[in-house]
Design an enzyme around this catalytic site. Sequence first.
Site, PDB file in Angstrom:
ATOM      1  N   ARG B 126       0.795  -1.295  -0.194  1.00 58.42           N
ATOM      2  CA  ARG B 126      -0.120  -0.132   0.115  1.00 58.42           C
ATOM      3  C   ARG B 126       0.854   1.291   0.036  1.00 58.42           C
ATOM      4  NH1 ARG B 126      -3.520  -3.597  -0.989  1.00 58.42           N
ATOM      5  NH2 ARG B 126      -3.782  -4.898   0.771  1.00 58.42           N
ATOM      6  N   ASN B 240     -10.229  -9.970  11.077  1.00 60.32           N
ATOM      7  CA  ASN B 240     -11.188 -10.969  11.532  1.00 60.32           C
ATOM      8  C   ASN B 240     -10.562 -12.184  12.661  1.00 60.32           C
ATOM      9  OD1 ASN B 240      -9.865 -11.971   8.715  1.00 60.32           O
ATOM     10  ND2 ASN B 240     -10.200 -14.034   9.703  1.00 60.32           N
ATOM     11  N   ASP B 283     -15.174 -13.326   7.517  1.00 58.22           N
ATOM     12  CA  ASP B 283     -13.799 -12.724   7.125  1.00 58.22           C
ATOM     13  C   ASP B 283     -14.173 -11.099   6.900  1.00 58.22           C
ATOM     14  OD1 ASP B 283     -11.198 -12.480   6.389  1.00 58.22           O
ATOM     15  OD2 ASP B 283     -11.649 -12.923   4.245  1.00 58.22           O
ATOM     16  N   ASN B 369     -13.647  -2.474   0.868  1.00 53.66           N
ATOM     17  CA  ASN B 369     -12.322  -3.307   1.245  1.00 53.66           C
ATOM     18  C   ASN B 369     -11.383  -2.239   1.475  1.00 53.66           C
ATOM     19  OD1 ASN B 369     -10.230  -5.382   1.163  1.00 53.66           O
ATOM     20  ND2 ASN B 369     -12.047  -6.443   0.704  1.00 53.66           N
ATOM     21  N   VAL B 500       1.174   1.297 -13.785  1.00 47.59           N
ATOM     22  CA  VAL B 500       1.861   2.695 -14.216  1.00 47.59           C
ATOM     23  C   VAL B 500       1.090   3.680 -13.331  1.00 47.59           C
ATOM     24  CG1 VAL B 500       1.520   4.043 -16.246  1.00 47.59           C
ATOM     25  CG2 VAL B 500       1.810   1.740 -16.668  1.00 47.59           C
TER      26      VAL B 500
END
Lengths: 268, 511
Positions: B126, B240, B283, B369, B500
């Site tokens: 990330r 979770n 989850d 998410n 990219v």
Amino acid sequence: MRRVMLLCGGLAVAAAAAWIGESVSSPRAEVHAAQAAPAATPEMLAKIAEGSSQFQQKCSFCHGRDAGGGETGPDLTRSKLVLEDVNGNKIGEVVRTGRAGKMPPFDLSSAEMDAIAAFIHAQQAKAKAEGGRRGVNVEDLQTGNVAEGKAYFEGAGTCAKCHSATGDLAHIATKYQGLQLEQHMLYPRDAKSKATVTLPSGQVVSGTVQLHDEFFLGIVLADGTYRSWPVDKIKYTIDAPHEAHAKLFPHYTDADIHNLMAYLQTLR
Amino acid sequence: MMNTWKSKVCVWTLAFGSASAAVAQLPDQATLLHPGADSWPTYHGDYTGQRHSKLTQITPKNVGSLTLAWAFQTRSQMELKSSPLLVDGILYFSVPDSVFAVDARSGHLVWHYTYPPNKGSHIGQRGVAAYKGSIYFLSPDCHLVALDAKTGKERWRVEIGDVAKGYWTSMAPLVVGNHVMVGVSGDFDNLRGYMKSFDAETGKEQWTWYSTPADRTGGMTWMTGTYDPDLNLVYWGTGNPTPVLTAVTRPGDGANTCSIVALNPDTGQLAWSFSVSPHDTHDWDATEVPVLIDGPFQGQQKKMLIQASRNGYFVVLDRTNGKSLLTTPYSPVNWSLGLDKDGRPIPNPAKDPAPDGRLIAPDEGGATNFRSPSFDPKTGLLIVPAREAYSIYFSKPADGTYGWSGADYGVWEKGVLKAIDYRTGKIRWEHETGVSTTSGILTTDSGITFTGDFHDNALALNTADGKTLWHANTGAMISTSPTTYELDGRQYVLTGSGGVLFAWTLPEGTK
């Protein structure tokens, strides 16, 4: 965290894969292998080890560390495609081209593909030897009631509006079984939408939708030709009867689903 | 060379009003607390996690002429999921095993650091953190690496987890003062989740906070949290509990898993915890961005934390004490019996994964998410890259109680950006993005929402109503959350697509 990957490869032979898998993973299977199988060559063990390393990096998130399924990705140890794969001929194609919307394509060297396939086949063999484990068996999906499923199909489920047990669904349970049948029943992911387009000239064309976003419509005509237009330059309608399945989700009970499954499984 | 030096001086001058400040190493804590228009010094841009920019050069009226400033090819097969930091004119971003330093004006590569091949999961990276001339990077195999921001040379490397046990790392560290805080990932094994803090200068460990007690597992700390300097609390989402799809070995709520927690960054002590998914069996990590906002709520001025959580619920908490102000679904949810007295969803036992399957909304990927939402203060909207989705969840005794312990299969999904009014939880507008959502969100003070759709289009929308103002097809999936900055009087917007990084700007002279 949604896209998946499979692997590719080309291990020697499926039979060889069976004992290689047993010999690398489970102590129980190892004993079995030592008794019944020829010794794994150091080269094969090295290849599986390399495949394991590649798999942990690139594939494990979706397919699980042991290839038994993970976040969003299917269990490869029960995969029909893996079972039928010889020398990576099936898995390789999926890995190289990906699966639209599900799994990106991977550009792996043939050595990497070989190693990863060796690992998957080894995991499949190991899973087979170990018995009980994750996955959905046909036996698991037999909790429904045929009569109630038939009543739901013809009544509240509204299935009979589009489908017929003796028409399009005749022998459906021969074509699909178990989880595959249930997934098709809940939503036919492979169904294609049709579009009918009226061009500025007044000409009307129709075909199968390949691209449809806010900006463009792209369709494949009956002769295989691809055509596209900016959506604001044409008039068009899209026919996607399979979307009726999505409308049912808020209304299903789990019992409805199990009963429908019981009924569909009688359509052999 | 000369140009680079000159422009640096220019940036220093803007930031500090005096070229003599150039001896300091950026970013310091003052920059992290108050980032200027020419910087994006943390994963979220600032400590609030709002991912909202005060920049207004690009407006709803002129965004239609947005054009490419430059593109940078990582040449990686792995998708960019990283949010580039901008410090002193240089962008710092990552893919697993790689960190890039790129000139924010030209797209020129300044340096490229590579980490050795390793067995950690390479599902994503990330981004990095920055502090006083160092860049902090987490390797897939659980090492925190400090790099010299000028050269990309390693300063030190410490192990933060054991990759052989099943841990890996994918997040951007969070720096608060001398603390570099990191979290861990892992889903396939019954492992305890934790956070650690390290000395920014030396890499010496300062503290560890475990999500679960010694006899429980789960609660991974996948994603970068947020920070309130006044309360001196760091806010983090936890993952979770494990085993994932069965709770037979873990009765009860599973305290501090699928939760939002508040920790003291100096000590790692837990101040409070709010469970978004008590007793999770689907989850549904609560690791989505805990966004910090201040404003009125039901007539009272509040310091709040808002989260659109993976389980389909939008929550508003009082971030001084973790008490619930509002909990409401923002996407189809069918697994809950309602809310308990503390505003927590009550899981319906009939919707636990079962041998013959249960139809569940949302699916395992969740109603949202890791992709960042963005909060627009003017409209009070949290814009969420959401999904409407159904799946079938299975679990049976033969699946055991280790790791996944079951299986789930998605049956249907749709991508829908949702603009949630924080005061009511009501959806103000929706914008469909195709089969799913892939991109995070950036809002700007001029009223633009930047994002992407499932068809690889970079999009600019009108924040007021969600209508499309501009688009460009980038040719690959957009998995990043956009960022923006202004240099030399020009505003840039960054979107990563595939491997990219694209920098968009207005043509010179645009009004």
